[in-house]
Motif scaffolding. Structure first.
Motif, PDB file in Angstrom:
ATOM      1  N   LEU A 120       0.742  -1.162  -0.198  1.00 27.22           N
ATOM      2  CA  LEU A 120      -0.054  -0.100   0.063  1.00 27.22           C
ATOM      3  C   LEU A 120       0.881   1.191  -0.051  1.00 27.22           C
ATOM      4  N   TYR A 121       0.574   2.333  -0.789  1.00 28.35           N
ATOM      5  CA  TYR A 121       1.238   3.421  -0.716  1.00 28.35           C
ATOM      6  C   TYR A 121       0.428   4.552  -0.208  1.00 28.35           C
ATOM      7  N   ILE A 122       0.854   5.116   1.014  1.00 25.01           N
ATOM      8  CA  ILE A 122      -0.051   6.113   1.700  1.00 25.01           C
ATOM      9  C   ILE A 122       0.866   7.425   1.714  1.00 25.01           C
ATOM     10  N   VAL A 123       0.084   8.521   1.524  1.00 27.20           N
ATOM     11  CA  VAL A 123       0.713   9.891   1.671  1.00 27.20           C
ATOM     12  C   VAL A 123       0.016  10.568   2.784  1.00 27.20           C
ATOM     13  N   VAL A 124       0.619  11.202   3.688  1.00 25.39           N
ATOM     14  CA  VAL A 124      -0.069  12.127   4.751  1.00 25.39           C
ATOM     15  C   VAL A 124       0.992  13.173   4.966  1.00 25.39           C
ATOM     16  N   ARG A 125       0.182  14.122   5.498  1.00 27.96           N
ATOM     17  CA  ARG A 125       1.018  15.367   5.771  1.00 27.96           C
ATOM     18  C   ARG A 125       1.364  15.568   7.393  1.00 27.96           C
ATOM     19  N   MET A 126       2.489  15.677   7.666  1.00 29.68           N
ATOM     20  CA  MET A 126       2.925  15.557   8.942  1.00 29.68           C
ATOM     21  C   MET A 126       3.128  17.068   9.745  1.00 29.68           C
ATOM     22  N   LEU A 127       2.387  17.512  10.382  1.00 27.12           N
ATOM     23  CA  LEU A 127       2.426  18.898  10.913  1.00 27.12           C
ATOM     24  C   LEU A 127       2.871  18.751  12.472  1.00 27.12           C
ATOM     25  N   ARG A 128       3.978  19.789  12.250  1.00 23.70           N
ATOM     26  CA  ARG A 128       4.519  20.106  13.897  1.00 23.70           C
ATOM     27  C   ARG A 128       4.376  21.623  14.240  1.00 23.70           C
ATOM     28  N   TRP A 129       4.443  21.821  15.520  1.00 26.88           N
ATOM     29  CA  TRP A 129       4.579  23.129  16.103  1.00 26.88           C
ATOM     30  C   TRP A 129       5.923  23.148  16.406  1.00 26.88           C
ATOM     31  N   ASN A 130       6.609  24.355  15.755  1.00 31.07           N
ATOM     32  CA  ASN A 130       7.945  24.625  16.270  1.00 31.07           C
ATOM     33  C   ASN A 130       7.865  25.617  17.341  1.00 31.07           C
ATOM     34  N   ASP A 131       8.174  25.485  18.359  1.00 33.99           N
ATOM     35  CA  ASP A 131       8.062  26.347  19.541  1.00 33.99           C
ATOM     36  C   ASP A 131       9.030  27.472  19.391  1.00 33.99           C
ATOM     37  N   LYS A 132      10.163  27.187  19.061  1.00 31.42           N
ATOM     38  CA  LYS A 132      11.113  28.163  18.868  1.00 31.42           C
ATOM     39  C   LYS A 132      10.856  29.400  18.136  1.00 31.42           C
ATOM     40  N   GLU A 133      10.262  28.895  16.895  1.00 30.03           N
ATOM     41  CA  GLU A 133       9.933  29.977  15.800  1.00 30.03           C
ATOM     42  C   GLU A 133       8.481  30.195  15.720  1.00 30.03           C
ATOM     43  N   SER A 134       7.848  29.689  16.727  1.00 37.05           N
ATOM     44  CA  SER A 134       6.208  29.906  16.589  1.00 37.05           C
ATOM     45  C   SER A 134       5.750  29.705  15.364  1.00 37.05           C
ATOM     46  N   ALA A 135       6.315  28.644  14.637  1.00 38.05           N
ATOM     47  CA  ALA A 135       5.606  28.453  13.124  1.00 38.05           C
ATOM     48  C   ALA A 135       5.292  27.100  13.228  1.00 38.05           C
ATOM     49  N   LEU A 136       4.330  26.730  12.114  1.00 38.10           N
ATOM     50  CA  LEU A 136       3.865  25.353  11.745  1.00 38.10           C
ATOM     51  C   LEU A 136       4.568  24.728  10.810  1.00 38.10           C
ATOM     52  N   ILE A 137       5.128  23.655  11.016  1.00 39.71           N
ATOM     53  CA  ILE A 137       6.062  22.851  10.019  1.00 39.71           C
ATOM     54  C   ILE A 137       4.934  21.936   9.304  1.00 39.71           C
ATOM     55  N   ASP A 138       5.171  22.068   7.749  1.00 36.60           N
ATOM     56  CA  ASP A 138       4.388  21.071   7.303  1.00 36.60           C
ATOM     57  C   ASP A 138       5.483  20.426   6.363  1.00 36.60           C
ATOM     58  N   GLU A 139       5.358  19.101   6.630  1.00 37.62           N
ATOM     59  CA  GLU A 139       6.169  18.037   5.871  1.00 37.62           C
ATOM     60  C   GLU A 139       5.525  16.898   5.151  1.00 37.62           C
ATOM     61  N   GLN A 140       5.778  16.446   4.207  1.00 34.88           N
ATOM     62  CA  GLN A 140       5.099  15.153   3.612  1.00 34.88           C
ATOM     63  C   GLN A 140       5.693  14.003   3.981  1.00 34.88           C
ATOM     64  N   VAL A 141       4.969  13.029   4.448  1.00 36.22           N
ATOM     65  CA  VAL A 141       5.369  11.602   4.784  1.00 36.22           C
ATOM     66  C   VAL A 141       4.732  10.624   3.881  1.00 36.22           C
ATOM     67  N   SER A 142       5.556   9.750   3.233  1.00 38.19           N
ATOM     68  CA  SER A 142       4.999   8.668   2.401  1.00 38.19           C
ATOM     69  C   SER A 142       5.193   7.232   3.103  1.00 38.19           C
ATOM     70  N   LEU A 143       4.285   6.556   3.133  1.00 36.97           N
ATOM     71  CA  LEU A 143       4.408   5.395   3.822  1.00 36.97           C
ATOM     72  C   LEU A 143       4.319   4.203   2.640  1.00 36.97           C
ATOM     73  N   LEU A 144       4.968   3.148   2.784  1.00 36.40           N
ATOM     74  CA  LEU A 144       5.047   1.833   1.870  1.00 36.40           C
ATOM     75  C   LEU A 144       4.867   0.936   2.754  1.00 36.40           C
ATOM     76  N   LEU A 145       3.739   0.271   3.075  1.00 36.27           N
ATOM     77  CA  LEU A 145       3.490  -0.767   3.744  1.00 36.27           C
ATOM     78  C   LEU A 145       3.362  -2.147   2.866  1.00 36.27           C
ATOM     79  N   GLY A 146       4.133  -3.035   3.158  1.00 34.86           N
ATOM     80  CA  GLY A 146       4.147  -4.562   2.768  1.00 34.86           C
ATOM     81  C   GLY A 146       4.171  -5.472   3.722  1.00 34.86           C
ATOM     82  N   LYS A 147       4.384  -6.729   3.484  1.00 31.72           N
ATOM     83  CA  LYS A 147       4.314  -7.754   4.132  1.00 31.72           C
ATOM     84  C   LYS A 147       5.560  -7.983   5.015  1.00 31.72           C
TER      85      LYS A 147
END
Lengths: 338, 338, 338, 338, 338
Positions: free
Chosen positions: E91-118
């Motif tokens: 299975l190929y899964i794409v999600v957005r990983m959002l984090r809060w960067n406290d230091k810069e008070s900014a939202l970090i938006d990063e793409q994470v792709s997953l490959l799920l196999g046996k």
């Protein structure tokens, strides 16, 4: 006949790209019948028609490809909504090709009709000049990727992919514009920024009008209803489908951001007006009473004005004025106005 | 009897167009029974009834065509929502015919009911004067296109197509109006532009109310549920369906654009008010303090005002005023108000 | 017992209309049990209960008709949402009856519950006074139309039709009000117009809350799920269904128009404020500088004010003032403020 | 152990109500294991757990009832969205219990989890103090209605019904608040009314967030998918379902009304500002020119000011001033500003 | 080769976690081929690739795992919309990983792709630095919970759960921000609060764009279409699904609350402006007439001004002024302006 076609030159231009994995032929044809010869070969033929206003040429093409009269009509009336129609031996696809014209900072909206049949794609472009298909031609010429080894359905995919890719360029323009506007708004909310915001709103309206039905169109193509689309091409079309969803999503996001920018603008303007009025009020509050006091002591009453001849009179009056002013400013401060 | 019908003349007018591929007969009938004769022939008969307020005529027609009492009622109450109802041997279709009256710059909204049966179409128009069916009549007369060779379903298609085409004319009016308004707004945001914007909004509301259900109606007709619609006519109706979708889409686009224009207008008005108030504040800020200083030195204190008899006193005071004014303007400038 | 019922008189009033195609009986009953006798006959019986607060009567009716305890509860709690429930041998229908009270210019919202069984309809009205069913009673009395020859399902249709027809009267009120408001807005945007606009908004909210679920309710009845509804009655109910859709549509249209009217109002107010402020600014701009100049020459500097004794001094100063004023007005004009 | 539980007293409190049609036992248990004994009997057992923060107790309960680890986790994390999950031998239901705290004029939002099994219901409340279940307990104690004769599914219905009934109390609060605000707005649009409007908006947001998914939850329960819900109980749950729809509807209606109230407020404020500015403009327009004229005749030009020594000079100047003022007021009036 | 990889060090970093219930191996690999060895074992392998810009490494991975060229392309173009695609053996899964960067008070938006196999999960992160997966790694290391005993589907669940949990942290930030803003608004509506409101709006837009499609993605996974997802893992994924719904709900709630806060802000600003203008009007109304009167008696008419030499003249005039002022203030008060 040749002369007649030459006259119609600025109105219609027909080019043919015919290829097999091994051989590639590419040329402009003067006469529409010339390109029919390519159709019978075992190769993939892409006939591109720039300009759709010559009804004679359209009639001939319609006849040769067995197109329904309504399809010919649709190709020629260039304000169609994106759609796909299955006529058994060919699919008729209409999309909007949006481009960003850097020189004139304007969006160009052009109708592109595709006729996808076994071994051929005919593309009709509203305007003679310019399109977004150069990358497709390059991939055919350089035989890079699966394009030369695949059928006409892959060619149709490549063309649709190029159309959608161009949407992303327009979105980039709008995205840059939004950042620019938001920066300006924190500085000086000028009418020019407003007009730019308004212009981008219109571009998003066009993009949305093109992208939403396109999403359906490509979605339909991927569902494998037509035997003209192989499962391999359907996989690629699913990718285009994802892109159209992404375009539609981004359009909505940008609309939200523009709405937010407008709200911010109105608030900034409102705040600024507030400050200016507050300042006027302070000035008025300080100087109107003092001017009144000065006026009182400027009245021409002989021997009647008190402290008339008191050498300290002037000082006392000034002190009175100062007291009034400070009192009013203190009242202002207590109301949290300054 | 004839006299009675002549009296009803201004209220109801019935015309018949009866045609086969070879023969065409067209005439006005005085008496509603006259047109029933055409029904039995092997020809296509189009009975057009202008004006639906004469209940006697409606009763006779209802009886002759076997219409349900509710259908007769619906035809006569002229605020129906577009709909289609299948009564087995005939389809009952209601649509709204919108026209643009150039002379009065007004939108005309009229109800048109169609009765589509085997070999006949009866059309009922709310008003006696004017319709948008002239192109259909011309195509029948000139035998251009497939109309003379096709059945009553094609005639119904042609009528619906004419109705939807008229929507596009109205949309064009609105589109021109929006461009006009946007031009005006960059210049002078007058109340007249506002009123025009408001008027166009109302026209869009009417258009939307007519187009959205029509879309469903035509969509239903294309689905081939009724044996009265041949697959050939269904293909043509699909084209009308596309057009209704396009109308609905364009209405939404225009609504968005009008909303954008209103936002722009409000922002321009707000900006302008801001500028005027800023100017008033500058004027007040400069002259109120200076007038106060002038007032101070106009007070009648004998021997008490300083520099009373200094020949330079006047100059010194003027310099003082200038300093205050410049200081306040500098403060203004630092706050980015001018 | 009779006394008890007489006491409850102002709270509950029960009337019975019992009819066959030939015979009609109509009367008020003092005692709820009286009307049960009519149920066993081969006639159509319409029991109308005005007022639902007497739990004793409700209990008896519930028992007699085999109503579920929750149904009795629903009838008595008068803020139900329109709905239909099928209990096999009877249908329970709740609708909202909206009327326009001309005397008090107010909307009256009343809950009506219907119990439709084989050969009978029981209607429960929240209030004792007033309803919209008089036309139904008239049609029964005059035996006009199919009502006397049809079953209880047609009677239920007639009642629902009367309810929906009353919605149109309310809509007419609102429609007239909108035109009135729009006229006023082009003249004088007074707070009274605003309040009226607000009141009509509320009426539309009520109408919408009544009409949308009613649409579903009638839609369900037409689908023929219950054997209590004959296909003939279903055809009539489809007509009511069309009317509910029309009401819902018109409510949306009126909401749009009211929103447009409010926008127009705000723009007109904003424009007017703009003009007033502009005028104040012009007055201030013209007279503040001139007053300052007058103040300067009013200062008491002996021998120091220039042109003190120049006989032309006064004229020169006035000319100076005029120049300043005209200059500022010219600046105003260049900025397109006047 | 007992001491430990006593320490945890303020954190967790467990009560058991165990009943058959004939017998009722009700008590608080100190130790969680005590209540397990009731489960084996042929009675209906309602275990109510106030406070869900003690993981030891939750673990024991989870083990005893065979709950999925995720269910235990969901019960303890108290910001769940209403949902229902079918674990075969028990249903897990989460709802939000909203109450109105009159003392603090605040909305209390608490999570309630239900475990519905054969012969038992376990309810978990987020907070130790207060709930809305007293009417349910009363009905069990007084054996009124079908509750004592019915199964655990009826008990679950009664609990859900109590939760939804509490929503209506909150809605009543908001409804009263809206009427209050609208009354205030016609009088004095104070910031306090605004803040109240804002507070009610937030309460509606909470109510909506609780009611919409609850509607789905109860809808699912009525569909008879689980064998734990008998058709009799499903009929009652359908009533709760109607109530949740009504809550959702009323929330939307109130949102519309609050939006309308805010619009009205903004218009009233805007109108009032308009009037104040108009008044300021009139004052300025009348007195600034007159003050200027007075200033002109106050200038110290010897022998230069005309009418200097004319005994009527003063009167003439006053007449001049009056004329200017009346002229300006007339202009104002012509522009419909006063 | 090794040198080349070392150069690419800052661009790509590959780590492997390989575990069985008993054994755990965790290391960074320099060379992409190193990690392929782990795949053949009977263990669960988690390959995490930080940085997706090295096309050579991506090509090798794509080849080894038999990924479709479009999947490799999607992983590398980091603006994908969340989606899941089933390629049979993985299975190929794409999600957005959002984090809060406290230091810069900014939202970090990063793409994470997953490959799920046996037996394996490959995760691709857009950026080299930082992720939200540390809790997952800790659970693997500490063998807490079912993770070490479960298959690769549970690992995929744990990763998705960590992604969604991070959304809640961002929501918490926004929630705190809204409370902060609402507090500020009751005090001083500064432009800074506005800008913060605007920033939070943008964060919600991002969150929404990530959460809505993720909801669909996880919903698809729970439906058990793929044999790679066991029913046990599906139960856990349903929990993640609930969380995504909760995120989406909360985003909508927060949007409503921000819209409410903006409305409140605008109303507060508007009210404040109103008060300031009212104050200015009062000041002008009191002092302009009085200054005018003072000006009148300051005019230089010899022997002409009445009461010129009346010793009480000054007092009389002051009384006159007082009367005018009080009269105007009384008028103000009657109009409810003060």
């Amino acid at each position: 006949m040749l002369g007649a076609v030459r006259d119609a030159g600025p109105k219609v231009r027909i080019s043919v790209i015919d290829y097999t994995p091994e051989v590639l032929e590419e040329k402009f044809v003067e006469n529409v019948e010339e390109c029919f010869a390519y159709m019978d070969r075992e190769s993939i033929t892409w006939i591109n028609v720039d300009g759709v206003s010559d009804s004679e040429i359209m009639r001939k093409l319609g006849q040769h490809f067995g197109m329904h009269p309504l399809v010919v009509e649709d190709i020629m009336s260039t304000d169609q909504r994106p759609k796909v129609e299955d006529y058994g031996n060919h699919l008729y696809i209409v999309v909007r090709m949006l481009r960003w014209n850097d020189k004139e900072s304007a969006l160009i909206d052009e109708q592109v009709s595709l006729l996808l049949g076994k071994g051929f794609v005919v593309s009709f472009q509203e305007e003679v000049e310019g399109d977004v298909f150069e990358p497709v031609r390059q991939r055919i010429r350089s035989a890079k990727g699966p394009i030369r080894k695949s059928g006409s359905d892959y060619l149709a995919y490549a063309i649709l992919d190029a159309v959608v890719d161009a949407y992303f360029s327009v979105l980039e323009q709008v995205g840059d514009g939004i950042e620019d506007i938001e920066d300006r708004l924190t500085g000086d909310p000028s009418p020019a920024a407003l007009r730019k915001l308004h212009a981008m709103k219109r571009e998003l309206i066009f993009l949305r009008k093109a992208a939403w039905p396109l999403r359906e169109v490509v979605g339909n193509l991927t569902r494998g209803a037509s035997s003209l689309i192989t499962p391999e091409a359907a996989t690629y079309l699913r990718d285009v489908h994802d892109h159209t969803i992404q375009v539609a999503d981004t359009v909505e996001t940008y609309r939200d951001m523009l709405a937010g920018a407008l709200d911010l603008h109105l608030s900034v303007v409102s705040n600024r007006m507030n400050e200016v009025i507050k300042f006027l009020t302070i000035i008025g509050t300080v100087f109107l009473p003092m001017t009144f006091v000065a006026g009182v002591f400027g009245m021409n009453f002989v021997n009647a004005v008190p402290e008339w001849d008191n050498p300290l009179g002037f000082g006392i009056v000034l002190a009175l004025m100062l007291t009034v002013s400070i009192g009013l400013l203190a009242y202002f401060h207590r109301r949290k106005w300054i």
